[in-house]
Motif scaffolding. Structure first.
Motif, PDB file in Angstrom:
ATOM      1  N   TYR A 103     -43.933  82.321  20.646  1.00 55.16           N
ATOM      2  CA  TYR A 103     -43.550  81.770  19.346  1.00 55.16           C
ATOM      3  C   TYR A 103     -44.385  82.383  18.226  1.00 55.16           C
ATOM      4  O   TYR A 103     -43.848  82.787  17.184  1.00 55.16           O
ATOM      5  CB  TYR A 103     -43.701  80.244  19.364  1.00 55.16           C
ATOM      6  CG  TYR A 103     -43.392  79.593  18.047  1.00 55.16           C
ATOM      7  CD1 TYR A 103     -42.081  79.438  17.624  1.00 55.16           C
ATOM      8  CD2 TYR A 103     -44.407  79.139  17.215  1.00 55.16           C
ATOM      9  CE1 TYR A 103     -41.786  78.851  16.410  1.00 55.16           C
ATOM     10  CE2 TYR A 103     -44.125  78.552  16.004  1.00 55.16           C
ATOM     11  CZ  TYR A 103     -42.811  78.419  15.603  1.00 55.16           C
ATOM     12  OH  TYR A 103     -42.530  77.829  14.389  1.00 55.16           O
ATOM     13  N   VAL A 104     -45.687  82.497  18.430  1.00 58.62           N
ATOM     14  CA  VAL A 104     -46.569  83.085  17.420  1.00 58.62           C
ATOM     15  C   VAL A 104     -46.210  84.552  17.180  1.00 58.62           C
ATOM     16  O   VAL A 104     -46.100  84.995  16.030  1.00 58.62           O
ATOM     17  CB  VAL A 104     -48.052  82.919  17.835  1.00 58.62           C
ATOM     18  CG1 VAL A 104     -48.975  83.728  16.945  1.00 58.62           C
ATOM     19  CG2 VAL A 104     -48.443  81.460  17.821  1.00 58.62           C
ATOM     20  N   LEU A 105     -46.036  85.304  18.248  1.00 56.45           N
ATOM     21  CA  LEU A 105     -45.665  86.713  18.108  1.00 56.45           C
ATOM     22  C   LEU A 105     -44.303  86.879  17.440  1.00 56.45           C
ATOM     23  O   LEU A 105     -44.117  87.779  16.614  1.00 56.45           O
ATOM     24  CB  LEU A 105     -45.672  87.404  19.467  1.00 56.45           C
ATOM     25  CG  LEU A 105     -47.045  87.659  20.083  1.00 56.45           C
ATOM     26  CD1 LEU A 105     -46.898  88.216  21.494  1.00 56.45           C
ATOM     27  CD2 LEU A 105     -47.845  88.612  19.222  1.00 56.45           C
ATOM     28  N   ALA A 111     -41.289  88.104  10.240  1.00 56.96           N
ATOM     29  CA  ALA A 111     -41.766  88.324   8.870  1.00 56.96           C
ATOM     30  C   ALA A 111     -41.960  89.818   8.595  1.00 56.96           C
ATOM     31  O   ALA A 111     -41.552  90.328   7.547  1.00 56.96           O
ATOM     32  CB  ALA A 111     -43.068  87.568   8.642  1.00 56.96           C
ATOM     33  N   THR A 112     -42.569  90.521   9.523  1.00 55.52           N
ATOM     34  CA  THR A 112     -42.796  91.958   9.353  1.00 55.52           C
ATOM     35  C   THR A 112     -41.485  92.717   9.319  1.00 55.52           C
ATOM     36  O   THR A 112     -41.281  93.585   8.462  1.00 55.52           O
ATOM     37  CB  THR A 112     -43.675  92.482  10.497  1.00 55.52           C
ATOM     38  OG1 THR A 112     -44.882  91.724  10.544  1.00 55.52           O
ATOM     39  CG2 THR A 112     -44.007  93.935  10.322  1.00 55.52           C
ATOM     40  N   LEU A 116     -39.958  95.075   6.273  1.00 59.11           N
ATOM     41  CA  LEU A 116     -39.655  96.487   6.512  1.00 59.11           C
ATOM     42  C   LEU A 116     -38.188  96.797   6.222  1.00 59.11           C
ATOM     43  O   LEU A 116     -37.879  97.845   5.641  1.00 59.11           O
ATOM     44  CB  LEU A 116     -40.008  96.872   7.945  1.00 59.11           C
ATOM     45  CG  LEU A 116     -41.493  97.010   8.251  1.00 59.11           C
ATOM     46  CD1 LEU A 116     -41.721  97.173   9.748  1.00 59.11           C
ATOM     47  CD2 LEU A 116     -42.094  98.171   7.486  1.00 59.11           C
ATOM     48  N   LYS A 117     -37.285  95.906   6.611  1.00 59.67           N
ATOM     49  CA  LYS A 117     -35.866  96.107   6.322  1.00 59.67           C
ATOM     50  C   LYS A 117     -35.611  96.079   4.820  1.00 59.67           C
ATOM     51  O   LYS A 117     -34.823  96.869   4.292  1.00 59.67           O
ATOM     52  CB  LYS A 117     -35.009  95.025   6.997  1.00 59.67           C
ATOM     53  CG  LYS A 117     -34.964  95.120   8.481  1.00 59.67           C
ATOM     54  CD  LYS A 117     -34.029  96.198   8.915  1.00 59.67           C
ATOM     55  CE  LYS A 117     -33.915  96.163  10.418  1.00 59.67           C
ATOM     56  NZ  LYS A 117     -33.266  97.333  10.931  1.00 59.67           N
ATOM     57  N   ARG A 118     -36.271  95.167   4.114  1.00 63.71           N
ATOM     58  CA  ARG A 118     -36.114  95.083   2.662  1.00 63.71           C
ATOM     59  C   ARG A 118     -36.584  96.367   1.997  1.00 63.71           C
ATOM     60  O   ARG A 118     -35.896  96.938   1.150  1.00 63.71           O
ATOM     61  CB  ARG A 118     -36.888  93.885   2.109  1.00 63.71           C
ATOM     62  CG  ARG A 118     -36.702  93.662   0.622  1.00 63.71           C
ATOM     63  CD  ARG A 118     -37.611  92.552   0.110  1.00 63.71           C
ATOM     64  NE  ARG A 118     -39.011  92.859   0.298  1.00 63.71           N
ATOM     65  CZ  ARG A 118     -39.717  93.697  -0.490  1.00 63.71           C
ATOM     66  NH1 ARG A 118     -39.131  94.308  -1.481  1.00 63.71           N
ATOM     67  NH2 ARG A 118     -40.993  93.906  -0.261  1.00 63.71           N
ATOM     68  N   VAL A 170     -40.112 101.232  15.332  1.00 60.63           N
ATOM     69  CA  VAL A 170     -41.240 101.022  16.249  1.00 60.63           C
ATOM     70  C   VAL A 170     -41.463  99.535  16.495  1.00 60.63           C
ATOM     71  O   VAL A 170     -41.704  99.115  17.630  1.00 60.63           O
ATOM     72  CB  VAL A 170     -42.513 101.699  15.690  1.00 60.63           C
ATOM     73  CG1 VAL A 170     -43.741 101.278  16.465  1.00 60.63           C
ATOM     74  CG2 VAL A 170     -42.364 103.202  15.719  1.00 60.63           C
ATOM     75  N   SER A 171     -41.358  98.713  15.443  1.00 61.87           N
ATOM     76  CA  SER A 171     -41.555  97.272  15.634  1.00 61.87           C
ATOM     77  C   SER A 171     -40.454  96.684  16.509  1.00 61.87           C
ATOM     78  O   SER A 171     -40.706  95.793  17.316  1.00 61.87           O
ATOM     79  CB  SER A 171     -41.626  96.547  14.294  1.00 61.87           C
ATOM     80  OG  SER A 171     -40.372  96.520  13.662  1.00 61.87           O
TER      81      SER A 171
END
Length: 177
Positions: A103-105, A111-112, A116-118, A170-171
């Motif tokens: 859940y934390v990951l 959010a990341t 990045l998409k934005r 990569v993410s």
């Protein structure tokens, strides 16, 4: 038996997708028709049609397959966890810890990924704009012998865009390992 259950599941997904798409289409249309006139003056009709059609296409094509995939993965997860708990009952102590860690990951990843998409979509617009301007002014660019300058400008814009695109890829790979 399995074939008939698969047919019922496929029919249910298709019917649910059609009903959801119809309901969302009518809701979007109702809100679009109730917008103030100022919005129509500020934006071109092409922007509305582009956004509207891409949203409906996403609902029609991507959402049903995503839901089907999610249901399959959840059922596989439940069966694997059931087998593991049957074979090694002590693993039941570790499962809540793994769920919290996941859940934390996942919150960090979402959010990341969103940022990045934005950034990537913001940096993609100048590429299309430059390309369109280059196509419309190709005779002037050739007349003044500025092809290499426009090519290097285009390559620079693509490189800037890739600075956000590659971390996004990569993410995605990191999460799905």
């Amino acid at each position: 038996m399995t074939g008939s259950l698969a047919a019922v599941a496929a029919f249910s997904m298709a019917l649910g997708g059609i009903l959801a798409s119809d309901r969302l289409f009518l809701g979007l249309l109702k809100h679009l028709l109730n917008c103030p006139m100022q919005i129509f003056q500020e934006h071109s009709m092409g922007q509305f049609i582009n956004r509207y059609s891409s949203d409906i296409a996403e609902i029609d094509f991507i959402v049903p397959f995503t839901i089907r995939s999610m249901v399959n993965i959840l059922l596989q997860l439940a069966s694997v966890l059931g087998l593991i708990l049957y074979a090694v009952p002590a693993f039941g102590i570790i499962i809540p810890i793994l769920v919290i860690l996941y859940y934390v990951l996942q919150r960090f990843y979402v959010a990341t990924s969103r940022q990045l998409k934005r950034l990537e979509s913001t940096l993609r617009s100048p590429i299309f704009s430059h390309f369109g301007e280059s196509i419309s002014g190709v005779s002037t660019i050739r007349a003044y012998g500025q092809q290499s300058r426009f090519i290097s400008d285009s390559e620079r814009k693509v490189d800037v865009n890739n600075q956000c695109y590659f971390p996004s890829i990569v993410s995605n790979r990191y999460v799905f390992l």
